[in-house]
Scaffold this motif. Structure first.
Motif, PDB file in Angstrom:
ATOM      1  N   GLN A 170       0.862  -1.184   0.000  1.00 47.82           N
ATOM      2  CA  GLN A 170       0.000   0.000   0.000  1.00 47.82           C
ATOM      3  C   GLN A 170       0.902   1.239   0.000  1.00 47.82           C
ATOM      4  N   SER A 172       0.433   3.591   2.066  1.00 49.57           N
ATOM      5  CA  SER A 172       0.352   4.135   3.434  1.00 49.57           C
ATOM      6  C   SER A 172       1.705   4.297   4.145  1.00 49.57           C
ATOM      7  N   ARG A 196       0.909  -6.883  -4.455  1.00 48.30           N
ATOM      8  CA  ARG A 196       0.341  -7.946  -3.607  1.00 48.30           C
ATOM      9  C   ARG A 196       0.390  -9.240  -4.389  1.00 48.30           C
ATOM     10  N   GLN A 210      -1.819   3.097  -6.247  1.00 57.68           N
ATOM     11  CA  GLN A 210      -2.645   3.796  -5.270  1.00 57.68           C
ATOM     12  C   GLN A 210      -2.201   5.244  -5.179  1.00 57.68           C
ATOM     13  N   GLU A 212      -2.020   7.881  -1.978  1.00 60.97           N
ATOM     14  CA  GLU A 212      -2.247   8.130  -0.560  1.00 60.97           C
ATOM     15  C   GLU A 212      -2.478   9.613  -0.340  1.00 60.97           C
ATOM     16  N   PHE A 250      -9.574  -0.130   9.146  1.00 60.05           N
ATOM     17  CA  PHE A 250      -8.151  -0.196   8.799  1.00 60.05           C
ATOM     18  C   PHE A 250      -7.391  -0.079  10.112  1.00 60.05           C
ATOM     19  N   PHE A 252      -4.735   1.388  10.823  1.00 62.62           N
ATOM     20  CA  PHE A 252      -4.019   2.653  11.037  1.00 62.62           C
ATOM     21  C   PHE A 252      -4.916   3.874  11.047  1.00 62.62           C
ATOM     22  N   GLY A 284     -10.439   4.140   0.567  1.00 59.50           N
ATOM     23  CA  GLY A 284     -10.501   3.899   2.003  1.00 59.50           C
ATOM     24  C   GLY A 284      -9.941   5.131   2.694  1.00 59.50           C
ATOM     25  N   PHE A 308      -6.244   8.991   3.444  1.00 64.06           N
ATOM     26  CA  PHE A 308      -7.082   8.223   2.513  1.00 64.06           C
ATOM     27  C   PHE A 308      -6.195   7.536   1.490  1.00 64.06           C
ATOM     28  N   GLY A 309      -6.728   6.471   0.909  1.00 69.02           N
ATOM     29  CA  GLY A 309      -5.986   5.750  -0.121  1.00 69.02           C
ATOM     30  C   GLY A 309      -6.913   5.422  -1.276  1.00 69.02           C
TER      31      GLY A 309
END
Ligand code: PHE
Length: 339
Positions: A170, A172, A196, A210, A212, A250, A252, A284, A308-309
């Motif tokens: 991610q 993040s 992944r 993604q 972030e 989530f 975090f 998210g 947010f992602g």
């Protein structure tokens, strides 16, 4: 000897005139004038000449040598010239012919979407932060409040490089890296590749994208999160777009949510694009967990933040009506040229 020299001179002359290539000329030069050549052979016999004959024959031999050398030179030049003319004729290029058209480069749909999203957030005062794709497990998990035995770690099938180095699952971890080195107020976005260990199919790929987002300051609330993401949704999907926040989890963020936008294709009535629900999930988000702030060196009593992602690939597919994720990674020019 005089006879021999004259005969040699004549023979050499004939052969040189007949020579057709630079190589032939060279072998004639070796044959007649070389160290073991015919002229040298003849001159070996000089010893047996009388003292009166010697200078005469010597002179003659020199003349013959000079003559052959000159002929070789001339012939060489002539052949070289002919060769050049032949080449010019054969390799003639018609510079008035129309050129081959070059294909213009083209931005990939992922890049187009990223550029558009970046433009919106830069306009809201965000700046761009970057982090490594090969990441420490610490930043990808621990510092994001996801310890070794946390169940969420199973959900993100991870490519490990060693037990503590991995391909980030991610974007993040860039939150943490940013908070570690900047004092609030913080307003960053961070687009990039994530990995992944999923099998490839129409909706999964082991590499995807993604973006972030992170805001940290005094007095940041869930209201700020909703406000910023609403503005983004309207700017990106159109002014009439509505948003819906659903509770989620989530590790975090606390509280956490997923955001849906009203379907830009049907306006919320329900269609193929939104799976007849009227809504499309695009990101998210949540309030940064106090543990994450603390571990990144930010006092959670003083500061709050939201994060947010966004899933870029999904947004690109929705925006351009692409039905198979694999098309985004095959880089078939016939596909890419359409955007
Ligand atoms: N990193 C989360 C994911 O990959 C998305 C997310 C980012 C959620 C930031 C909350 C805050 O699913």
């Amino acid at each position: 000897m005089e006879e021999l020299l004259k005969e040699l001179s004549k023979r050499a002359e004939e052969e040189i005139l007949k020579a057709k290539s630079l190589q032939e000329i060279e072998s004639l030069r070796v044959k007649y004038l070389g160290k073991k050549g015919e002229l040298t052979q003849i001159l070996r016999g000089m010893g047996s000449l009388s003292p009166e004959e010697r200078p005469v024959i010597g002179q003659l031999a020199n003349d013959v040598r000079e003559k052959i050398e000159n002929m070789i030179l001339e012939r060489r030049e002539k052949i070289a010239k002919e060769e050049k003319e032949r080449k010019i004729k054969e390799e003639y290029i018609d510079i008035t012919m129309p050129g081959k058209p070059y294909k213009y480069g083209h931005k990939h749909p992922i890049t187009l979407v990223m550029d558009e999203i970046k433009r919106i957030f830069l306009g809201l005062g965000f700046s761009i932060a970057e982090g490594p794709e090969v990441e420490l497990a610490y930043y990808n998990f621990e510092a994001l409040n996801t310890p070794e035995d946390h169940p969420a770690r199973d959900l993100q099938d991870t490519f490990y490089i060693t037990s503590d180095i991995l391909l980030r699952t991610q974007t993040s971890p860039v939150q943490v890296r940013t908070m570690e080195k900047t004092k609030p107020p913080i307003r960053v976005i961070s687009p990039g590749r994530v990995y992944r260990s999923d099998d490839i199919d129409a909706t999964h790929s082991p590499v995807f994208h993604q973006m972030e987002g992170l805001v940290v300051d005094e007095g940041i609330t869930m209201g700020d999160l909703k406000g910023v993401l609403n503005v983004f949704a309207k700017k990106f999907f159109g002014e009439s777009t509505r948003t819906k926040f659903r509770p989620h989890f989530f590790p975090f963020t606390e509280p956490s949510a997923e955001m849906d936008v009203s379907c830009f294709a049907c306006g919320g009535k329900g269609c193929r694009v939104c799976g007849y629900t009227g809504w499309i999930e695009i990101l998210g988000a949540g309030m940064v967990h106090p543990n994450v702030l603390r571990m990144s060196g930010i006092d959670p009593e003083k500061y709050t933040g939201f994060a947010f992602g966004l899933g870029i690939d999904r947004i690109a597919m929705l925006k351009y009506g692409i039905e198979d994720l694999r098309l985004l990674f095959e880089n078939d020019m016939r596909f890419i040229e359409q955007f």
